[in-house]
Design an enzyme around this catalytic site. Structure first.
Site, PDB file in Angstrom:
ATOM      1  CG  HIS A 195      22.528  10.112  29.577  1.00 43.80           C
ATOM      2  ND1 HIS A 195      23.290  11.240  29.375  1.00 43.80           N
ATOM      3  CD2 HIS A 195      23.359   9.065  29.383  1.00 43.80           C
ATOM      4  CE1 HIS A 195      24.531  10.890  29.067  1.00 43.80           C
ATOM      5  NE2 HIS A 195      24.593   9.575  29.059  1.00 43.80           N
ATOM      6  CG  ASP A 196      14.473   9.474  31.600  1.00 49.85           C
ATOM      7  OD1 ASP A 196      14.397  10.529  32.268  1.00 49.85           O
ATOM      8  OD2 ASP A 196      13.535   8.664  31.515  1.00 49.85           O
ATOM      9  CB  SER A 249      13.541  13.775  34.956  1.00 50.92           C
ATOM     10  OG  SER A 249      14.582  12.823  34.928  1.00 50.92           O
ATOM     11  CD  GLU A 254      17.338  14.638  34.639  1.00 51.48           C
ATOM     12  OE1 GLU A 254      17.530  13.761  33.767  1.00 51.48           O
ATOM     13  OE2 GLU A 254      16.517  14.487  35.563  1.00 51.48           O
ATOM     14  CG  ASN A 275      21.749  14.702  29.516  1.00 53.35           C
ATOM     15  OD1 ASN A 275      22.127  13.561  29.244  1.00 53.35           O
ATOM     16  ND2 ASN A 275      21.170  15.000  30.671  1.00 53.35           N
ATOM     17  N   PRO A 319      27.671   7.977  34.788  1.00 51.24           N
ATOM     18  CG  PRO A 319      27.407   5.698  34.464  1.00 51.24           C
ATOM     19  CD  PRO A 319      26.625   6.971  34.537  1.00 51.24           C
ATOM     20  CG  HIS A 327      29.433   3.207  24.229  1.00 56.10           C
ATOM     21  ND1 HIS A 327      30.385   3.313  25.220  1.00 56.10           N
ATOM     22  CD2 HIS A 327      28.445   4.077  24.573  1.00 56.10           C
ATOM     23  CE1 HIS A 327      29.992   4.199  26.125  1.00 56.10           C
ATOM     24  NE2 HIS A 327      28.812   4.673  25.751  1.00 56.10           N
TER      25      HIS A 327
END
Length: 323
Positions: free
Chosen positions: A65-66, A75, A87, A93, A160, A190
């Protein structure tokens, strides 16, 4: 024919600017500056995992995600302020949570080698350690990232989602310089973790006018999920593991998807498209191939958006000008 000098100068200026803005990462970046770096981070991740088995999956997701938002610049670690929602406080998140683990590693590193190691590099190394400690592959993390100074919750709209289809996923990854193979490979992350019902319950109830349950789901699997995620669902912690060996990094995720047991529609969509299905099948048959490709794709992901423009934060939660 020679180019006029008035054209050549802007071209040279552009090339110089690009060379300065793009950081060159190096596996040995901290060898002299902070030789104990990797040991400190790995011990921190291991200790945190003993206390909370969810940590590896959360750290791996944090890295993804970063890097997908503004590049790999930490961030995602910046706290919100009265004037800005960061974020980490955006809906995608809220389940990451294990930011304290990076804080612990950073505090130890500031004592061992003050103002040397970026928070972005800590996340990258921690993600590798999370995978390796869970039984997955090891790779040499390239280092030398800088920490960004901007974090906006609104940017996470570009991540996504569990409901993305293959076309949307391919486009999203392509914007980050990642190909179809990287998409399928990184989706294999995953294999670790747990998801709450809210991310997949739309597949279980009133899916469409023709089908109450998503027809791409294995029927037995779907009925089991409906028991865990009834409607209405009053248990906010209810959900299911992302594969049948959710604390072990392996290729079970791909076997599950081929059996119609992908928890997210984004996972299951990988089987329904000729561009991605063959890769899913290859990884389901050969775990060593998956491990090799995962290490390579993580190195590519770690290069997304990396530049010289940034800083090494003293505290991962705030930019230095606010410390």
């Amino acid at each position: 024919m020679a180019l006029p000098s008035k054209i050549i100068f802007p071209i040279i200026l552009l090339l110089v600017t690009l060379s300065l803005s793009k950081a060159e990462l190096d596996a040995h970046y901290y060898d002299k500056k902070c030789p104990q770096l990797e040991k400190i981070i790995s011990e921190t991740i291991l200790s945190a995992t003993f206390q909370d088995p969810k940590v590896p999956a959360r750290i791996l997701r944090m890295f993804f995600h970063d890097c997908f938002i503004r590049g790999c610049d930490a961030s995602i670690l910046l706290d919100s302020t009265p004037k800005n929602q960061a974020e980490k406080d955006a809906p995608p998140n809220l389940s990451v949570q294990s930011f304290y683990v990076i804080d612990e590693a950073k505090a130890k590193l500031e004592k061992a080698c003050p103002h040397t190691v970026s928070c972005a590099d800590i996340i990258a190394i921690a993600a590798r350690d999370a995978v390796t400690m869970s039984g997955g592959p090891y790779w040499k993390v390239l280092k030398g990232r800088k920490d960004g100074k901007v974090s906006k919750a609104s940017d996470t709209i570009n991540l996504p989602t569990p409901t993305s289809n293959v076309r949307q996923l391919i486009q999203s990854f392509a914007k980050r310089g990642l190909g179809v193979k990287d998409l399928v490979t990184l989706s294999g992350g995953h294999t670790l973790g747990f998801s709450h019902c809210s991310s997949f319950e739309a597949r279980l109830h009133n899916f469409s006018l023709l089908n109450d349950i998503d027809p791409s789901l294995n029927t037995e699997f779907a009925l089991d999920l409906r028991k865990k995620c009834p409607k209405p669902n009053t248990n906010g912690n209810a959900g299911d593991f992302l594969d049948s060996t959710a604390s072990v990094f392996d290729n079970d995720y791909y076997r599950q998807v081929l059996e119609g047991k992908g928890l997210f529609s984004s996972d299951q969509s990988l089987v329904g498209d000729y561009r991605t299905r063959w890769i899913v099948e290859a990884f389901a048959k050969d775990q060593s191939l998956f491990f090799k490709e995962f290490a390579a794709s993580m190195l590519k992901l770690g290069n997304v958006g990396v530049s010289e423009n940034g800083e090494v934060r003293f505290n991962c939660r705030i930019v230095n000008s606010e410390t």
